[in-house]
Design an enzyme around this catalytic site. Sequence first.
Site, PDB file in Angstrom:
ATOM      1  N   GLU A 138      -8.133  33.319 -54.882  1.00  0.00           N
ATOM      2  CA  GLU A 138      -7.987  32.671 -56.210  1.00  0.00           C
ATOM      3  C   GLU A 138      -9.459  31.970 -56.357  1.00  0.00           C
ATOM      4  O   GLU A 138      -9.671  30.863 -56.649  1.00  0.00           O
ATOM      5  CB  GLU A 138      -7.106  31.506 -56.172  1.00  0.00           C
ATOM      6  CG  GLU A 138      -5.707  32.099 -56.109  1.00  0.00           C
ATOM      7  CD  GLU A 138      -4.800  30.758 -55.909  1.00  0.00           C
ATOM      8  OE1 GLU A 138      -5.139  29.758 -55.625  1.00  0.00           O
ATOM      9  OE2 GLU A 138      -3.438  30.926 -56.019  1.00  0.00           O
ATOM     10  N   PRO A 139     -10.598  32.758 -56.291  1.00  0.00           N
ATOM     11  CA  PRO A 139     -11.903  32.099 -56.478  1.00  0.00           C
ATOM     12  C   PRO A 139     -12.145  31.657 -57.927  1.00  0.00           C
ATOM     13  O   PRO A 139     -11.775  32.463 -58.980  1.00  0.00           O
ATOM     14  CB  PRO A 139     -13.099  33.266 -56.012  1.00  0.00           C
ATOM     15  CG  PRO A 139     -12.254  34.474 -56.329  1.00  0.00           C
ATOM     16  CD  PRO A 139     -10.823  34.209 -56.067  1.00  0.00           C
ATOM     17  N   GLY A 140     -12.680  30.578 -58.125  1.00  0.00           N
ATOM     18  CA  GLY A 140     -13.023  30.148 -59.629  1.00  0.00           C
ATOM     19  C   GLY A 140     -14.575  29.963 -59.882  1.00  0.00           C
ATOM     20  O   GLY A 140     -15.585  30.718 -60.361  1.00  0.00           O
ATOM     21  N   ARG A 141     -15.147  28.744 -59.219  1.00  0.00           N
ATOM     22  CA  ARG A 141     -16.414  28.352 -59.304  1.00  0.00           C
ATOM     23  C   ARG A 141     -17.384  29.343 -58.738  1.00  0.00           C
ATOM     24  O   ARG A 141     -18.311  29.755 -59.267  1.00  0.00           O
ATOM     25  CB  ARG A 141     -16.584  27.226 -58.312  1.00  0.00           C
ATOM     26  CG  ARG A 141     -17.955  26.488 -58.438  1.00  0.00           C
ATOM     27  CD  ARG A 141     -18.195  25.398 -57.240  1.00  0.00           C
ATOM     28  NE  ARG A 141     -17.111  24.443 -57.110  1.00  0.00           N
ATOM     29  CZ  ARG A 141     -16.949  23.381 -57.838  1.00  0.00           C
ATOM     30  NH1 ARG A 141     -17.873  22.885 -58.557  1.00  0.00           N
ATOM     31  NH2 ARG A 141     -15.726  22.446 -57.721  1.00  0.00           N
TER      32      ARG A 141
ATOM     33  N   CYS B 157     -21.935   6.356 -75.512  1.00  0.00           N
ATOM     34  CA  CYS B 157     -22.155   4.879 -75.190  1.00  0.00           C
ATOM     35  C   CYS B 157     -21.189   4.346 -74.239  1.00  0.00           C
ATOM     36  O   CYS B 157     -20.331   3.541 -74.050  1.00  0.00           O
ATOM     37  CB  CYS B 157     -21.281   4.217 -76.392  1.00  0.00           C
ATOM     38  SG  CYS B 157     -22.107   4.848 -77.937  1.00  0.00           S
TER      39      CYS B 157
HETATM   40  C1  LIG Z   1      -8.721  24.969 -58.883  1.00  0.00           C
HETATM   41  C2  LIG Z   1      -7.965  25.952 -57.862  1.00  0.00           C
HETATM   42  C3  LIG Z   1      -8.602  26.971 -57.635  1.00  0.00           C
HETATM   43  C4  LIG Z   1     -10.194  27.325 -57.869  1.00  0.00           C
HETATM   44  O1  LIG Z   1     -10.824  26.619 -57.227  1.00  0.00           O
HETATM   45  P1  LIG Z   1     -12.395  26.990 -57.251  1.00  0.00           P
HETATM   46  O2  LIG Z   1     -13.281  25.924 -56.547  1.00  0.00           O
HETATM   47  O3  LIG Z   1     -12.952  26.962 -58.501  1.00  0.00           O
HETATM   48  O4  LIG Z   1     -12.724  28.465 -56.588  1.00  0.00           O
HETATM   49  C5  LIG Z   1      -8.122  27.928 -57.000  1.00  0.00           C
HETATM   50  N1  LIG Z   1      -6.413  27.889 -56.670  1.00  0.00           N
HETATM   51  C6  LIG Z   1      -6.166  26.616 -57.121  1.00  0.00           C
HETATM   52  C7  LIG Z   1      -4.573  26.465 -56.811  1.00  0.00           C
HETATM   53  C8  LIG Z   1      -6.770  25.577 -57.974  1.00  0.00           C
HETATM   54  O5  LIG Z   1      -6.157  24.575 -58.165  1.00  0.00           O
END
Ligand SMILES: *Cc1c(COP(=O)(O)O)cnc(C)c1O
Length: 431
Positions: free
Chosen positions: A287-290, A356
């Site tokens: 589950e990569p995001g960042r 502000c």
């Molecule tokens: C936020 C999250 C991710 C992604 O995390 P990154 O640091 O962006 O890779 C994956 N799985 C779950 C369950 C999350 O809450």
Amino acid sequence: MKLIAHSPVRPFHYPQENPVLHCGKVSLETLARRHGTPLYVYSADQILERFRLFQQAFAGRDHLICYAVKANSALAILKLLASHGAGFDIVSGGELERVLVAAPQAAGRVVFSGVGKTAAEIDRALEAGILEFNVESETELELLADRARKLKHVARFALRVNPDVFAETHPYISTGLREHKFGIDIRQALRLYQGAAGNRWLQPHGVSVHIGSQIRSADPFGAAMERVNKLVRQLNSSGIVLKAVDAGGGLGIDYRGGSFDPAAKVREYAAAVQAALEGFEGRLLLEPGRFIVAQAGALVTRVLHVKRNGNKTFVVTDAAMNDLIRPALYQAHHEIVPVTPRPGRAHTVDVVGPVCESGDFFARDRKLAPVQPGDLVALLDAGAYGMAQSSNYNTRMRPPEILVEGSRARLIRRRETIADLLAPEMLAEGR
Ligand SMILES: *Cc1c(COP(=O)(O)O)cnc(C)c1O
């Protein structure tokens, strides 16, 4: 000071023949003139490149990369990733709707995480036929069984276990310790799987973990997976064979742009995860995001004023904490570079927005290349948790977003208007 604060890990660069900051082949000066500022710009090419690093690193086994929608939930980005085979990790019913709009064909590749799913959200996901619910409590498992029975849809579930592993990162985004709100104590998991095994509406499909975000070392991922693998073996001996292990997301990047090899980083991560999963033959979910979107994006903003108060110099930009809250919320570092560099010495300044409160800053006591009012600067590595965490605080309209593919720049979200912001409000009853 070196003006080239970017590095090959970013798609932003100053071409020799035209030393104005570009995203791929597109000048940010041109984009700012056309679309105004502040403005988010993303490189589609880099997003796909990063996505492919994960596909390649796990190519040896059955796997699915479920991009974490919350990092950047732009419909165009979801569609782009889905068309290259991505699945999605969602944390709300709203994110599910985004996936269903951008990539309805990917509904069966969705995993649903989060500690507080409502019955309505669960129903919608059951009807959409998502791949797996990552269940975070015993009561959520009961709710899931109840909704599945009512809708007559078998629910595939994974328990999100809390492996009690410490990961070095900001405390707000560390999630894998027993004291955090996330997941189910791994010592309770066996009992819960056994309890669910007798329920015809619940199918034990997998086990998941997510230990936090912006984690730079591969070690904690390996440690968490070892604990998961131990649980998988215990389940096997009790006759419960899981189809999938979900390793979560959380792999970090280098916001300071030091020497950083993304391909090597992903390989190191994949090696740690796979070594710890020895013996597990099923499918691996990630589950990569960042890591996929952060460095593909920049927030482009115009300098409004340069002012001195006492012995401090403030560079006031037209972007603010409502557009990018990471510095204010996590004390996060973002490199700031001029779009059209000027000759001269760097100065130590604070870069701040017009909101502000004193928490509205992008950088404090930062050596910044010389800038004057009217100049454009870019905040780098803003593709993840930038627009996604933006707000309308101070009744500020959120910026537009541009997706650059090769030499083509596409507006994927227009700037908000005051009418957009005021639409849900009522001055008097019923009017
Ligand atoms: C936020 C999250 C991710 C992604 O995390 P990154 O640091 O962006 O890779 C994956 N799985 C779950 C369950 C999350 O809450």
